[in-house]
Scaffold this active site. Structure first.
Site, short mmCIF file in Angstrom:
data_model
loop_
_atom_site.label_atom_id
_atom_site.label_comp_id
_atom_site.label_asym_id
_atom_site.label_seq_id
_atom_site.Cartn_x
_atom_site.Cartn_y
_atom_site.Cartn_z
N TYR A 192 -12.82 8.61 4.38
CA TYR A 192 -14.21 8.95 4.66
C TYR A 192 -14.58 8.86 6.15
O TYR A 192 -15.75 9.04 6.50
CB TYR A 192 -15.15 8.02 3.86
CG TYR A 192 -15.00 8.14 2.37
CD1 TYR A 192 -15.65 9.15 1.66
CD2 TYR A 192 -14.19 7.26 1.66
CE1 TYR A 192 -15.50 9.27 0.28
CE2 TYR A 192 -14.04 7.36 0.28
CZ TYR A 192 -14.69 8.37 -0.41
OH TYR A 192 -14.55 8.49 -1.76
N LYS A 195 -11.11 1.83 16.61
CA LYS A 195 -11.39 1.63 15.18
C LYS A 195 -10.83 0.29 14.72
O LYS A 195 -11.51 -0.48 14.04
CB LYS A 195 -10.81 2.78 14.33
CG LYS A 195 -11.21 2.62 12.86
CD LYS A 195 -10.60 3.63 11.90
CE LYS A 195 -10.88 3.19 10.46
NZ LYS A 195 -10.10 3.90 9.46
N THR A 200 0.84 -1.20 0.00
CA THR A 200 0.00 0.00 0.00
C THR A 200 0.87 1.24 0.00
O THR A 200 1.96 1.24 0.57
CB THR A 200 -0.95 0.05 1.21
OG1 THR A 200 -1.78 1.21 1.12
CG2 THR A 200 -0.20 0.10 2.54
N ASP A 215 -7.57 -3.99 -0.49
CA ASP A 215 -8.41 -3.15 -1.34
C ASP A 215 -9.70 -2.92 -0.59
O ASP A 215 -10.34 -3.87 -0.13
CB ASP A 215 -8.65 -3.76 -2.72
CG ASP A 215 -8.98 -2.64 -3.71
OD1 ASP A 215 -8.11 -1.79 -3.97
OD2 ASP A 215 -10.13 -2.59 -4.21
N GLY A 225 -2.78 6.28 5.62
CA GLY A 225 -3.78 5.94 6.63
C GLY A 225 -3.83 4.44 6.86
O GLY A 225 -3.85 3.96 8.01
#
Ligand code: ITT
Ligand code: NA
Length: 198
Positions: free
Chosen positions: A154, A175, A7, A69, A11
């Site tokens: 988001y 989270k 990646t 993904d 984030g």
């Protein structure tokens, strides 16, 4: 023990670093390998794109590689932005523009119709091995005002009813416990040490 994650999203990199540190692994991402190519996400599904990223980089590095993904599936938008979540408002990824576009498209949509799902597909690939695939989902609602400054993407618009908070108002720990990515990693952990041995 090091794990490579294909990646370039800072984030995601931060979340994986924390998740795997607790398991005793050091995380490297493509941010540590600037010379490696960007893998074009030409797939039509999360799994196809995660496979492309993991299998391409595993082939180049000749070692096991994990890829993520993920994206936001908004019911009233017929599942958009979905696999196009990173580039909803165009390329390169602009989180502020993505969030503004999402709010704009949901103008006037009442709370009960703002349901959405964060989805994550993880693919763990290694040379000469069948890839391991796991998924995680996280249900929520798209808010009307961005709230919170943790997380990424988001998160400030993703309201989690059980917590009465947006994903960006949750601590990083919380989270990771309940997110689409955290759930997918929990499934991976059940399988990957065996998979690596065989
Ligand atoms: P890599 O391919 O380099 O991993 P990317 O950001 O392009 O980075 P994706 O194609 O999987 O990755 O797109 C994921 C997008 O979905 C991401 O850019 C965010 O917009 C959104 N997203 C995924 N997980 C999220 C999360 O936990 N919180 C907020 N937004 C998230
Ligand atoms: Na991407």
């Amino acid at each position: 023990k090091t794990i490579v994650i294909a990646t370039r999203n800072p984030g995601k990199a931060k979340e994986f670093t924390k998740i795997f540190a607790e398991k005793g692994y050091h995380v490297k991402t493509l941010l540590d390998y600037p010379e490696l190519p960007d893998v074009e996400e030409t797939g039509k599904t999360f799994e196809e794109n995660a496979r492309l990223k993991a299998e391409t980089i595993a082939e180049i590095l000749k070692q096991p590689v994990l890829a993520d993904d993920s994206g936001l599936i908004v019911d009233v938008l017929d599942g958009r932005p979905g696999i196009f979540s990173a580039r909803f408002a165009g390329e390169p990824t602009n989180n502020a523009a993505n969030n503004a576009k999402l709010l704009h498209e949901l103008t006037g949509v009442p709370k009960e119709k703002r349901t959405a799902t964060f989805h994550c597909t993880l693919v763990f690939a290694a040379p000469d091995k069948e890839s391991l695939v796991v998924e995680g989902d996280w249900l929520g609602e798209i808010g009307t005002i961005p709230r919170g400054d943790h997380g990424f993407g988001y998160d400030p618009l993703f309201f989690v009813p059980e917590e009465q908070k947006t994903a960006a108002e949750l601590s990083d720990e919380r989270k990771n416990e309940i997110s689409h990515r955290g759930r997918a990693v929990a499934k991976l952990r059940d399988q990957w040490e065996n998979w690596l041995k065989n």
